[in-house]
Design a protein around this motif. Sequence first.
Motif, PDB file in Angstrom:
ATOM      1  N   UNK A  80       0.701  -1.233   0.113  1.00 25.09           N
ATOM      2  CA  UNK A  80       0.107   0.093   0.005  1.00 25.09           C
ATOM      3  C   UNK A  80       0.825   1.132  -0.065  1.00 25.09           C
ATOM      4  N   UNK A  81       0.807   2.012  -0.814  1.00 20.45           N
ATOM      5  CA  UNK A  81       1.480   3.334  -1.107  1.00 20.45           C
ATOM      6  C   UNK A  81       1.003   4.384  -2.144  1.00 20.45           C
ATOM      7  N   UNK A  82       1.717   5.524  -2.233  1.00 18.17           N
ATOM      8  CA  UNK A  82       0.842   6.329  -3.461  1.00 18.17           C
ATOM      9  C   UNK A  82       2.079   6.954  -4.336  1.00 18.17           C
ATOM     10  N   UNK A  83       1.650   7.542  -5.370  1.00 14.90           N
ATOM     11  CA  UNK A  83       2.936   7.929  -6.578  1.00 14.90           C
ATOM     12  C   UNK A  83       3.748   9.034  -6.194  1.00 14.90           C
ATOM     13  N   UNK A  84       3.203   9.826  -5.251  1.00 13.68           N
ATOM     14  CA  UNK A  84       3.945  10.986  -4.956  1.00 13.68           C
ATOM     15  C   UNK A  84       4.817  10.837  -3.688  1.00 13.68           C
ATOM     16  N   UNK A  85       4.883   9.626  -3.286  1.00 11.76           N
ATOM     17  CA  UNK A  85       5.572   9.353  -2.229  1.00 11.76           C
ATOM     18  C   UNK A  85       7.183   9.314  -2.614  1.00 11.76           C
ATOM     19  N   UNK A  86       8.112  10.273  -2.095  1.00  8.80           N
ATOM     20  CA  UNK A  86       9.363  10.642  -2.452  1.00  8.80           C
ATOM     21  C   UNK A  86      10.448   9.420  -1.923  1.00  8.80           C
ATOM     22  N   UNK A  87      10.094   8.653  -1.108  1.00 12.12           N
ATOM     23  CA  UNK A  87      10.990   7.749  -0.486  1.00 12.12           C
ATOM     24  C   UNK A  87      10.385   6.297  -0.560  1.00 12.12           C
ATOM     25  N   UNK A  88      10.020   5.812   0.372  1.00 10.27           N
ATOM     26  CA  UNK A  88       9.645   4.416   0.756  1.00 10.27           C
ATOM     27  C   UNK A  88       9.019   3.740  -0.488  1.00 10.27           C
ATOM     28  N   UNK A  89       8.266   4.294  -0.942  1.00 12.76           N
ATOM     29  CA  UNK A  89       7.232   3.824  -2.175  1.00 12.76           C
ATOM     30  C   UNK A  89       8.101   3.249  -3.360  1.00 12.76           C
ATOM     31  N   UNK A  93       9.490  -0.755  -4.577  1.00 18.31           N
ATOM     32  CA  UNK A  93       8.929  -1.355  -5.651  1.00 18.31           C
ATOM     33  C   UNK A  93      10.084  -1.339  -6.630  1.00 18.31           C
ATOM     34  N   UNK A  94      11.245  -0.571  -6.450  1.00 20.55           N
ATOM     35  CA  UNK A  94      12.418  -0.604  -7.420  1.00 20.55           C
ATOM     36  C   UNK A  94      13.135  -2.079  -6.910  1.00 20.55           C
ATOM     37  N   UNK A  95      13.061  -2.148  -5.492  1.00 15.87           N
ATOM     38  CA  UNK A  95      13.873  -3.548  -5.105  1.00 15.87           C
ATOM     39  C   UNK A  95      13.070  -4.579  -5.462  1.00 15.87           C
ATOM     40  N   UNK A  96      11.778  -4.739  -5.401  1.00 14.46           N
ATOM     41  CA  UNK A  96      11.010  -5.749  -6.057  1.00 14.46           C
ATOM     42  C   UNK A  96      11.347  -6.150  -7.481  1.00 14.46           C
ATOM     43  N   UNK A  97      11.382  -4.980  -8.303  1.00 18.86           N
ATOM     44  CA  UNK A  97      11.536  -5.130  -9.645  1.00 18.86           C
ATOM     45  C   UNK A  97      12.885  -5.629  -9.926  1.00 18.86           C
TER      46      UNK A  97
END
Length: 215
Positions: A80-89, A93-97
């Motif tokens: 659960x997160x949001x597109x304007x999140x500057x850090x955790x999100x 997602x990059x780590x999972x990718x």
Amino acid sequence: MRKTSVFAAAFAAAAALTLSACGGGDGGSEPAAADSATAHKAATVLERPFDKPDLVLKDTKGEKYDLIEETKGRPTLLYFGYTNCPDACPFTMSNIDIAMRKLPEAERKELRVVFVTSDPQHDSPEKLGEWLKAQNPAFIGLTGDFDTIQAGARSVGIYLDKPKKQKDGTWISSHGTQVLAFLPKDDKAHVLYSKDATAEDYRKDLPEIAKGRTP
């Protein structure tokens, strides 16, 4: 993988409540972990797994997406997160990718990575789709009614609060930063990853999760 076992359902729920106020400024501080024993661990193996949230939302094409039905019998990561999140999100997602791209093609096709927005007021299906496409085109984005999303998050112990507008006009969404890993054998979340989980942590674990095994 660094992991810790949970010996009671209450402790599992408490471990899941670590949250981050994604954003900047005064509202961007991060509350302390719910339990110090789980702090700074990449993952928690749940002795009493969570059921998959009963969420029926809209995907990035604006079509109905029933989370339980669409991911039934498939290894699934839920965040659960949001597109304007500057850090955790974006970092999560990059780590999972990065880790997902290391999987054999057959396992990669079976894995479902689902990103549910915590800020549906601003994350339209189109915006969510564009953001996730830059992360990984295979990622699934869902949006819809906030109360429905909040209830779904709470059902798996993830904190979610209504986004708040800051004095500078930006919006901050306070949300739990955990990733839940559901195994295909029973469609339950057996592993909970903290925001400290690295691409290497996911790389080591995803082959086991894809095969329906707890890492």
